[in-house]
Structures are given as C-alpha cells and as structure tokens.
Design a protein around this motif. Structure first.
Motif, short mmCIF file in Angstrom:
data_model
loop_
_atom_site.label_atom_id
_atom_site.label_comp_id
_atom_site.label_asym_id
_atom_site.label_seq_id
_atom_site.Cartn_x
_atom_site.Cartn_y
_atom_site.Cartn_z
N LEU A 5 0.85 -1.19 0.00
CA LEU A 5 0.00 0.00 0.00
C LEU A 5 0.88 1.23 0.00
N TYR A 6 0.74 2.02 -1.03
CA TYR A 6 1.51 3.25 -1.17
C TYR A 6 0.67 4.38 -0.61
N LEU A 7 1.12 4.97 0.48
CA LEU A 7 0.27 5.88 1.23
C LEU A 7 0.97 7.13 1.72
N ASP A 8 0.21 8.18 1.87
CA ASP A 8 0.64 9.34 2.64
C ASP A 8 -0.54 9.66 3.56
N LEU A 9 -0.35 9.51 4.85
CA LEU A 9 -1.49 9.63 5.77
C LEU A 9 -2.03 11.04 5.93
N LEU A 10 -1.36 12.00 5.28
CA LEU A 10 -1.94 13.35 5.25
C LEU A 10 -3.12 13.37 4.27
N ASN A 32 5.62 4.41 2.32
CA ASN A 32 5.28 5.82 2.47
C ASN A 32 5.69 6.64 1.26
N ILE A 33 4.76 7.44 0.80
CA ILE A 33 5.02 8.36 -0.32
C ILE A 33 4.74 9.75 0.23
N SER A 34 5.72 10.59 0.25
CA SER A 34 5.50 11.92 0.80
C SER A 34 5.06 12.88 -0.30
N LEU A 35 3.80 13.29 -0.21
CA LEU A 35 3.26 14.20 -1.22
C LEU A 35 3.96 15.55 -1.14
N MET A 36 4.26 15.99 0.07
CA MET A 36 4.93 17.27 0.25
C MET A 36 6.29 17.29 -0.43
N ASP A 37 6.95 16.14 -0.45
CA ASP A 37 8.26 16.05 -1.09
C ASP A 37 8.15 15.67 -2.57
N GLY A 38 6.93 15.60 -3.07
CA GLY A 38 6.74 15.31 -4.49
C GLY A 38 7.09 13.89 -4.90
N GLU A 39 7.07 12.97 -3.93
CA GLU A 39 7.52 11.61 -4.24
C GLU A 39 6.60 10.88 -5.21
N GLN A 40 5.37 11.42 -5.39
CA GLN A 40 4.48 10.76 -6.35
C GLN A 40 4.96 10.96 -7.78
N TYR A 41 5.90 11.91 -7.96
CA TYR A 41 6.41 12.16 -9.31
C TYR A 41 7.71 11.41 -9.60
N GLY A 42 8.17 10.64 -8.59
CA GLY A 42 9.44 9.93 -8.77
C GLY A 42 9.34 8.78 -9.75
N ASP A 43 10.52 8.35 -10.23
CA ASP A 43 10.55 7.25 -11.21
C ASP A 43 9.97 5.97 -10.65
N ARG A 52 -0.13 7.88 -10.85
CA ARG A 52 0.65 8.68 -9.91
C ARG A 52 -0.18 9.34 -8.82
N LYS A 53 -1.08 8.58 -8.26
CA LYS A 53 -1.83 9.13 -7.14
C LYS A 53 -1.74 8.16 -5.97
N VAL A 54 -1.90 8.74 -4.78
CA VAL A 54 -2.03 7.88 -3.61
C VAL A 54 -3.47 8.01 -3.11
N PRO A 55 -4.01 6.94 -2.53
CA PRO A 55 -3.38 5.64 -2.30
C PRO A 55 -3.23 4.81 -3.57
N ALA A 56 -2.23 3.93 -3.57
CA ALA A 56 -2.07 2.97 -4.64
C ALA A 56 -1.83 1.61 -4.00
N LEU A 57 -2.31 0.58 -4.68
CA LEU A 57 -2.15 -0.78 -4.18
C LEU A 57 -1.37 -1.59 -5.20
N ARG A 58 -0.48 -2.44 -4.71
CA ARG A 58 0.15 -3.40 -5.61
C ARG A 58 -0.06 -4.78 -5.03
N ASP A 59 -0.65 -5.64 -5.83
CA ASP A 59 -0.89 -7.01 -5.42
C ASP A 59 -0.29 -7.91 -6.50
N GLY A 60 0.96 -8.30 -6.30
CA GLY A 60 1.65 -9.05 -7.35
C GLY A 60 1.86 -8.14 -8.55
N ASP A 61 1.33 -8.56 -9.70
CA ASP A 61 1.46 -7.74 -10.91
C ASP A 61 0.35 -6.72 -11.05
N PHE A 62 -0.60 -6.80 -10.17
CA PHE A 62 -1.78 -5.95 -10.32
C PHE A 62 -1.63 -4.69 -9.48
#
Lengths: 241, 228
Positions: A5-10, A32-43, A52-62
C-alpha cells in the motif's frame, strides 16, 4: 502474500485504506510516499502506477489507484465481513451512491477548507481573501447537511445498521477540516453521534493512530518548508482559489 | 402487469450521465420507462421531482419504489441486479477494479473538465446573455487537454477500451462527457486520433443507441450553428 500500500497519511483516502487494511487484518506492507516532497512524481512510483496518485495498491502484478476501487478490491479479495459492502443490492447501491457523490462534494469541500485555512496561508504564504474562505466553509456546510439529511437520515450508518465502506470514506474526509482547526461538529449533534459510532466501530485506538499525523497539522505547518510546494503552487492556487 | 416496467428513470438527455445510462438501457434492452426532466425549464426544481430527489439532479432511478441517484451507482446496480452481459461491469475482481478505478477518476477529471468547457461556451452565455469569458475558457480547455492526455496515456495505453479489451460502463460515462462540448460546436477530439479511434469503437459497440442518446445535443449544436 502481503499487498503493498503506497500511502501518505496526510491524504484522506490513504487513511480509509489503511484503517480498512488494519481493521480487517489484511496482510499488507506500507510504503510511504511523501506528497509534500513530491515523491508521487518519482521514477519508482511511476513504475507502480502511471496515474501517480495515492493511495495505490500493488498485489503481485496488479496495481490499482482510487480509494473506492482499492477498498472494494480488498473487501472482495480478503472476504472481509459482509457489512463493509453487503450482498444486498439496495444496501450496496446506497454505498455506491455515497462513494460517487462524495468526490465532488464532501471530499472536494473538506480539502478546499483545509488548503484555504491552513496550507495556503501558512505554507505557501499567500493570503486567502475572506470571501473565498467563507464561501468554502459554506460549501462544506452544505455537504455536511447532505451527509446528515440525505445519506444518514435516521439511520445509524449510511447503509443501515452497521458501518460500511461509505462511512469509512466519509469519516476520513470529515476529519480533514477538523485538522485545520475548523469546528466541524459544533451545532451538529447528529454528525457528532455518527462520528462516535464510526470511531467505536473502527476502534478508537486505530482511528487515532491513523489520524495522528493530520491532526498535528496546525503545529507542523510552523516548521514546514514551503519551498517544496513551489512547483505545485500555481496548480494549487488555481484549484482552490 | 409486467413487473419490469416498474423500472423508471428520470432523465434529461442534455445531461452527460443521463445519456450514459440511456445508452446502457438501450444496449441491454432492460424494460423501463423514461420520465423526461427538462433541466432548462427548471423541471428538476418542481415539488414533485424534489420529492423523488431532494438534491434536484438527474439521473434518478426508481426500481419498484427503490430510489437511487448518481449515474455510476445506478449503472452498477442495474448491471448487478439484471441479467446483462458481463463485460459491462465484469465480475472478475481485477477487471471490476479497473472499472471502479476509472469511474472514481472520472469524477475528478473527465466529468468536471469537459463539463466546464460546455458551461463556459454554451450554458453561461445562454443563461446570462454575456459573451464567453475567454480567459476562463482558455484555462478550461487547457485542463481538458491534460485530462485527454491522461486518458490516452493511462487508460488507453495498449488497450482498445478504457478498462481493457472490451467495452465497459466506464467507456459510456467517458464518451458522453467528451461529447458534451459538441453542443457548442466543439469537437475536443479533433487532433487526437487515438481517442477518435476509441470513440469509433464505442460507437460501433453500442450502435444506434449512441446517436439516439445524443440527438438532443446535436439539435442544440445545429440550432446554434443556424444562428451564426
């Protein structure tokens, strides 16, 4: 196997996803993905989801974004207790109706108040005209009225007698303007009572734990480095002002 | 008495989500009655309609007394309840999740951004008699361009429809929003072959239902052209 789970609790929808995962003992790992630090734009995050939005879920390849979609997916996959998204089609429809309505209503208005009251003046150091602030608070009030009068009515929860995904998605949005110092519950006994029921159903400890960060916002903005948001400044102002 | 006609939908075909619902009903041939609500004449504000939907919006569905608003909720309810082809809202969890993802994203992207162009070019000038606010329109068009870019790069990347290999309710919702600026004579897909091909595939999949749903919008466009 644990889901990622890719999250920023803010972020409000990140909170609903984390509460759901923890409450239902869904095996998960938080990234953790810090929106304030712009981490959603990282490679790296771009490889997880093009959206490129949070929340994001990864379940295997999905991979999946958008909290209503994530919540529904988790509910189905992990066979969570039925009350979260009942099999009864009418109750289910009530939940879908709320999940649809809230995007451009409570979610939008609560976010707007949070940014106009706290983030824009305190972090971006841009003055917010009084009329804009008042209009935003009024829009939020209208949304809260609809939550009470249309979606709750005389029911304990949105879909009926038990908490569902709709209440979970609603409560995290209501907490956002609370976090910027607005007295959201003042003069709203119905909303207050619903909030207490939702907190009790989730578990106060879990609720508080997930909301700890956002509820510290008024303090944190004093130390926050506004320059990190410079690149998004125009977009933010355009969106909310 | 046919129990199925107990399904009623309250629509104005000038409304994008109403059209998406209308097309789905036509494609799935679900027996239903349409009650037209003319937004332009304020029929959504009458006491009778307000009793059905206090939010005074369309579409509204009434199924044997069960009242439901919000087009995605209505569409999902109908697909779940009645025997319609699975591709519209697939039962397979990952495929269903893709549709849920799009329908959520739709609310904050496709819907508001396309609607704003129509609002600025057609509705506001018609209601106020003032000329189009050029600056705001430029901004709205720019936002819509970004959304169309995202539709192409995120949802139509290597797949013929927004959520996979087959048409889903997501495509209906999206295409009806994208069509809306045509009411003002603007084809927002003009320079976008990828989206044009997608739109053609959607039209082919739904057949006559597409133009039937959009007849009112075309009529508006043609009336405006005639005035120029």
């Amino acid at each position: 196997m644990a889901v990622e789970l890719y999250l920023d609790l803010l972020s409000q929808p990140c909170r609903s996803v984390l509460i759901f995962a923890k409450k239902n003992n869904i095996p998960h790992e938080v990234r953790n993905i810090s929106l304030m630090d712009g981490e959603q734009y990282g490679d790296h995050f771009g490889k997880i989801s093009l959206i490129r939005k949070v929340p994001a879920l990864r379940d295997g390849d999905f991979t999946l974004t958008e909290s209503p979609a994530i919540l529904l997916y988790l509910a189905q996959k992990f066979q969570t207790p039925e009350h979260w998204y009942p099999a009864d089609l009418q109750q289910r429809a009530r939940i879908d109706e709320y999940l649809s309505w809230q995007h451009c209503a409570l979610r939008l208005h609560g976010s707007k108040v949070f940014w106009l009251k706290l983030m824009i003046p305190e972090v971006l150091h841009v003055e917010v005209p009084k009329e804009k602030m008042e209009a935003a608070v009024e829009q939020l009030s209208d949304s809260l009225n609809l939550l009470e009068e249309k979606f709750l009515q005389d029911r304990p929860f949105i879909a009926g007698g038990r908490i569902s995904l709709a209440d979970l998605v609603a409560i995290v949005e209501v907490m956002q303007p609370v976090a910027c110092g607005l007295d959201v519950f003042g003069g709203r006994p119905k909303l207050n009572a619903w909030r207490d029921r939702v907190q009790a159903a989730i578990g106060k400890e879990l609720f508080d734990e997930v909301h700890q960060n956002i509820l510290g916002s008024q303090e944190r903005v004093k130390e926050m480095d506004g320059s990190k948001l410079e690149s998004s400044k125009a977009k933010i102002l355009n969106l909310f002002m | 008495m046919a129990a199925r006609q107990a399904l009623q939908v309250h629509l104005d075909l000038l409304s994008q989500p109403c059209r998406a619902l209308h097309i789905l009903l036509a494609c799935t041939r679900l027996p239903h009655t349409v009650r037209h609500v003319a937004l332009r004449r304020g029929e959504h504000r009458t006491p009778e309609f307000t009793e059905i939907n206090p939010m005074q919006k369309v579409p509204v569905m009434v199924d044997n007394g069960f009242i439901l608003t919000e087009s995605d909720a209505i569409i999902k309810y109908l697909v779940n309840k009645y025997d319609v082809p699975d591709h519209w809202y697939p039962r397979q969890p990952e495929r269903r999740a893709r549709v849920d993802e799009y329908t959520a994203w739709h609310h904050t992207h496709t819907r508001p951004h396309a609607a704003k162009v129509f609002l600025l070019e057609v509705l506001l000038p018609a209601q106020t008699g003032s000329p189009v606010e050029a600056q705001r329109l430029v901004g709205a068009l720019s936002q819509l361009q970004e959304t169309l870019d995202q539709l192409e790069s995120m949802f139509l990347r290597r797949q013929p429809f927004l959520c996979g290999d087959d048409i889903t309710v997501a495509d209906l919702l999206a295409v009806c929003e994208i069509m809306q600026p045509e009411g003002g004579g603007r084809d927002v897909l003009q320079d976008r072959p990828l989206l044009q091909r997608w739109k053609s595939r959607v039209r082919a999949a739904v057949g006559d239902a597409f133009d039937q749903a959009h007849a009112v919008l075309y009529a508006l466009r043609d009336r405006r052209r005639a005035k120029l």
